[in-house]
Design a protein around this motif. Structure first.
Motif, PDB file in Angstrom:
ATOM      1  N   UNK A 146      85.675 -43.293 -27.577  1.00  0.00           N
ATOM      2  CA  UNK A 146      86.724 -43.303 -27.170  1.00  0.00           C
ATOM      3  C   UNK A 146      87.454 -44.707 -27.661  1.00  0.00           C
ATOM      4  N   UNK A 147      88.950 -44.545 -27.744  1.00  0.00           N
ATOM      5  CA  UNK A 147      89.323 -46.081 -28.564  1.00  0.00           C
ATOM      6  C   UNK A 147      90.703 -46.249 -27.710  1.00  0.00           C
ATOM      7  N   UNK A 148      90.808 -47.452 -27.626  1.00  0.00           N
ATOM      8  CA  UNK A 148      92.293 -47.800 -27.189  1.00  0.00           C
ATOM      9  C   UNK A 148      93.462 -47.408 -28.113  1.00  0.00           C
ATOM     10  N   UNK A 149      94.597 -47.060 -27.688  1.00  0.00           N
ATOM     11  CA  UNK A 149      95.534 -46.363 -28.550  1.00  0.00           C
ATOM     12  C   UNK A 149      96.078 -47.520 -29.772  1.00  0.00           C
ATOM     13  N   UNK A 150      95.685 -48.789 -29.309  1.00  0.00           N
ATOM     14  CA  UNK A 150      96.296 -49.809 -30.266  1.00  0.00           C
ATOM     15  C   UNK A 150      95.414 -49.839 -31.679  1.00  0.00           C
ATOM     16  N   UNK A 151      94.138 -49.459 -31.263  1.00  0.00           N
ATOM     17  CA  UNK A 151      93.053 -49.360 -32.429  1.00  0.00           C
ATOM     18  C   UNK A 151      92.735 -47.847 -33.068  1.00  0.00           C
ATOM     19  N   UNK A 152      93.053 -47.042 -32.502  1.00  0.00           N
ATOM     20  CA  UNK A 152      92.695 -45.688 -32.915  1.00  0.00           C
ATOM     21  C   UNK A 152      93.295 -45.312 -34.247  1.00  0.00           C
ATOM     22  N   UNK A 153      92.219 -44.698 -35.113  1.00  0.00           N
ATOM     23  CA  UNK A 153      92.379 -44.538 -36.607  1.00  0.00           C
ATOM     24  C   UNK A 153      92.180 -45.986 -37.448  1.00  0.00           C
ATOM     25  N   UNK A 154      92.284 -47.052 -36.902  1.00  0.00           N
ATOM     26  CA  UNK A 154      91.836 -48.233 -37.750  1.00  0.00           C
ATOM     27  C   UNK A 154      90.469 -48.745 -37.466  1.00  0.00           C
ATOM     28  N   UNK A 155      89.746 -48.628 -36.349  1.00  0.00           N
ATOM     29  CA  UNK A 155      88.675 -49.208 -35.755  1.00  0.00           C
ATOM     30  C   UNK A 155      87.769 -47.810 -35.531  1.00  0.00           C
ATOM     31  N   UNK A 156      86.336 -48.410 -35.799  1.00  0.00           N
ATOM     32  CA  UNK A 156      85.078 -47.249 -35.895  1.00  0.00           C
ATOM     33  C   UNK A 156      84.098 -47.878 -35.100  1.00  0.00           C
ATOM     34  N   UNK A 157      83.718 -47.183 -33.863  1.00  0.00           N
ATOM     35  CA  UNK A 157      82.429 -47.795 -33.274  1.00  0.00           C
ATOM     36  C   UNK A 157      81.326 -46.933 -33.618  1.00  0.00           C
ATOM     37  N   UNK A 158      79.908 -47.500 -33.784  1.00  0.00           N
ATOM     38  CA  UNK A 158      78.772 -46.610 -34.112  1.00  0.00           C
ATOM     39  C   UNK A 158      77.686 -47.355 -33.563  1.00  0.00           C
ATOM     40  N   UNK A 159      76.594 -46.811 -33.339  1.00  0.00           N
ATOM     41  CA  UNK A 159      75.406 -47.374 -32.659  1.00  0.00           C
ATOM     42  C   UNK A 159      74.242 -46.833 -33.503  1.00  0.00           C
ATOM     43  N   UNK A 160      73.359 -47.960 -33.574  1.00  0.00           N
ATOM     44  CA  UNK A 160      71.998 -47.526 -34.063  1.00  0.00           C
ATOM     45  C   UNK A 160      70.888 -47.898 -33.047  1.00  0.00           C
ATOM     46  N   UNK A 161      70.394 -46.854 -32.368  1.00  0.00           N
ATOM     47  CA  UNK A 161      69.588 -46.877 -31.425  1.00  0.00           C
ATOM     48  C   UNK A 161      68.155 -47.400 -31.892  1.00  0.00           C
TER      49      UNK A 161
END
Length: 121
Positions: free
Chosen positions: A58-73
């Motif tokens: 889920x992204x804040x509207x201000x960063x959607x399309x520009x930021x990508x969150x990911x995780x490495x468990x």
């Protein structure tokens, strides 16, 4: 108590990219979700993005399309890939983890040191 250490910030020109990293001292699988937050001077801390243990994002509207969150468990790490950066993205960026609702609203009593991101020409 799991602690988080943020890194990867710096000075970048508008339109540039940065990749932030968040290293946890314990397993991030203990958390329902992991989130990135930012606080600009004179403003309240705000949620930027979060990712659940199941991979939902889920992204804040201000960063959607520009930021990508990911995780490495396996590495107990969370990342934030930031592209097309704008001057208004300038802030200290933090990460944290907890239940989904807590992460979504950023209701944490404890925060790490954060990493400074400055977008300027």
């Amino acid at each position: 108590q799991v602690q988080f250490v943020e890194s990867g910030g710096g000075l970048v020109q508008p339109g540039g990219s940065l990749r932030l990293s968040c290293a946890a001292s314990g397993s991030i699988l203990n958390f329902d979700a992991m989130g990135w937050y930012r606080q600009a001077p004179g403003k309240q801390r705000e949620m930027v993005a979060y990712i659940t243990s199941g991979g939902r994002t889920n992204y804040a509207a201000s960063v959607k399309g520009r930021f990508t969150i990911s995780r490495d468990n396996g590495k107990n790490a969370v990342y934030l890939q930031m592209t097309s950066l704008l001057p208004e993205d300038t802030a200290v960026y933090y990460c944290n983890g907890g239940r989904v609702f807590t992460v979504a609203v950023g209701a944490f009593a404890s925060w790490g040191q954060g990493t400074q991101v400055t977008v300027s020409s």
